[in-house]
Motif scaffolding. Structure first.
Motif, short mmCIF file in Angstrom:
data_model
loop_
_atom_site.label_atom_id
_atom_site.label_comp_id
_atom_site.label_asym_id
_atom_site.label_seq_id
_atom_site.Cartn_x
_atom_site.Cartn_y
_atom_site.Cartn_z
N PHE A 13 -0.64 -12.57 -6.61
CA PHE A 13 -1.25 -13.23 -7.50
C PHE A 13 0.04 -13.36 -8.28
N ILE A 14 0.47 -14.55 -8.70
CA ILE A 14 1.62 -14.86 -9.40
C ILE A 14 1.40 -15.01 -10.73
N THR A 15 2.14 -14.50 -11.86
CA THR A 15 2.19 -14.59 -13.29
C THR A 15 3.49 -15.11 -13.54
N ILE A 16 3.49 -16.27 -14.23
CA ILE A 16 4.54 -16.77 -14.85
C ILE A 16 4.70 -16.49 -16.47
N VAL A 17 5.45 -15.85 -16.92
CA VAL A 17 5.56 -15.87 -18.47
C VAL A 17 6.64 -16.48 -18.84
N ARG A 18 6.25 -17.33 -19.84
CA ARG A 18 7.20 -18.49 -20.40
C ARG A 18 7.20 -18.32 -21.97
N ALA A 19 8.52 -18.50 -22.49
CA ALA A 19 8.60 -18.38 -23.90
C ALA A 19 9.22 -19.39 -24.46
N ASN A 52 12.88 -24.27 -19.61
CA ASN A 52 11.60 -24.78 -20.02
C ASN A 52 10.97 -25.56 -18.73
N ALA A 53 11.80 -26.41 -18.25
CA ALA A 53 11.11 -27.46 -17.26
C ALA A 53 10.83 -26.68 -16.11
N GLN A 54 11.70 -25.80 -15.58
CA GLN A 54 11.21 -24.83 -14.71
C GLN A 54 9.95 -24.11 -14.82
N ALA A 55 9.79 -23.45 -15.91
CA ALA A 55 8.71 -22.78 -16.13
C ALA A 55 7.66 -23.51 -16.59
N VAL A 69 -1.95 -18.62 -9.09
CA VAL A 69 -1.04 -18.47 -10.20
C VAL A 69 -1.76 -18.62 -11.56
N ARG A 70 -1.21 -17.90 -12.53
CA ARG A 70 -1.47 -18.11 -14.00
C ARG A 70 -0.20 -18.23 -14.69
N THR A 71 -0.34 -18.78 -15.83
CA THR A 71 0.72 -18.89 -16.64
C THR A 71 0.48 -18.23 -18.22
N ILE A 72 1.29 -17.51 -18.87
CA ILE A 72 1.18 -16.59 -19.91
C ILE A 72 2.25 -17.16 -20.77
N HIS A 73 1.86 -17.98 -21.87
CA HIS A 73 2.81 -18.60 -22.91
C HIS A 73 3.06 -17.74 -24.14
N ILE A 74 4.27 -17.29 -24.49
CA ILE A 74 4.52 -16.54 -25.53
C ILE A 74 5.24 -17.57 -26.63
N PRO A 75 4.56 -17.89 -27.80
CA PRO A 75 5.12 -18.89 -28.74
C PRO A 75 6.60 -18.42 -29.27
N GLN A 76 6.50 -16.98 -29.61
CA GLN A 76 7.79 -16.55 -29.99
C GLN A 76 8.19 -15.43 -29.30
N LYS A 80 6.68 -7.92 -31.56
CA LYS A 80 5.42 -7.91 -31.36
C LYS A 80 4.60 -8.53 -30.07
N ALA A 81 5.33 -9.74 -29.82
CA ALA A 81 4.91 -10.56 -28.79
C ALA A 81 5.19 -9.57 -27.35
N MET A 82 6.22 -9.04 -27.22
CA MET A 82 6.34 -8.20 -26.11
C MET A 82 5.66 -7.01 -25.94
N GLY A 83 5.43 -6.37 -27.21
CA GLY A 83 4.60 -5.32 -27.26
C GLY A 83 2.99 -5.69 -26.79
N ALA A 84 2.67 -6.79 -27.26
CA ALA A 84 1.32 -7.14 -26.83
C ALA A 84 1.11 -7.44 -25.52
N LEU A 85 2.22 -8.25 -24.81
CA LEU A 85 2.23 -8.34 -23.34
C LEU A 85 2.35 -6.97 -22.69
N ILE A 86 3.17 -5.95 -22.91
CA ILE A 86 2.97 -4.92 -22.33
C ILE A 86 1.44 -4.43 -22.35
N MET A 87 0.98 -4.41 -23.53
CA MET A 87 -0.29 -3.71 -23.67
C MET A 87 -1.26 -4.54 -22.82
N HIS A 88 -1.23 -6.09 -22.66
CA HIS A 88 -1.97 -6.72 -21.92
C HIS A 88 -2.07 -6.22 -20.44
N PHE A 89 -0.90 -5.94 -19.89
CA PHE A 89 -0.92 -5.44 -18.55
C PHE A 89 -1.32 -4.25 -18.30
#
Length: 124
Positions: A13-19, A52-55, A69-76, A80-89
């Motif tokens: 199950f593939i997760t793409i994280v893009r920012a 960005n095009a590849q993401a 596949v799912r995509t998680i988009h991080i606006p910035q 804070k964003a990295m901590g939230a992402l780690i907590m999510h996982f």
């Protein structure tokens, strides 16, 4: 790795994280380099444009290949964003383990690494 995900067994199950990566002051890819490589479509773009095009293209290709596949988009991209992402996982792992009847806090296969870590820290 993409080759495996696209053409290998359907057991991921593939997760793409893009920012957001674009910077207004980022230089364009050198036109001479573009000409040397024969990749004319790169002219007038930055490295961030390509990333960005590849993401966007990679998850689209995976979906077209009927791969999960799912995509998680991080606006910035910041602390804070990295901590939230780690907590999510972490929460996702706990909840998934519980749903599958697995204790996510019992990891006998990694116990040796824990023992050796404690030993290196002098906490035998």
């Amino acid at each position: 790795q993409l080759q495996l995900f696209m053409d290998g067994p359907v057991d991921h199950f593939i997760t793409i994280v893009r920012a957001n990566t674009a910077k207004s002051d980022e230089p364009l890819i050198d036109a001479q380099m573009v000409k040397l490589t024969g990749q004319d479509f790169l002219e007038g773009h930055t490295v961030a444009d390509i990333v960005n095009a590849q993401a966007h293209a990679v998850p689209e290709a995976l979906a077209k290949a009927k791969r999960p596949v799912r995509t998680i988009h991080i606006p910035q991209l910041d602390e804070k964003a990295m901590g939230a992402l780690i907590m999510h996982f972490m929460l996702e792992t706990i909840i998934s383990g519980r749903m599958l009847g697995v204790n996510p806090f019992d990891q006998p296969a990694v116990e040796l690494a824990k023992v050796l870590t404690r030993k290196r820290l002098g906490q035998v």
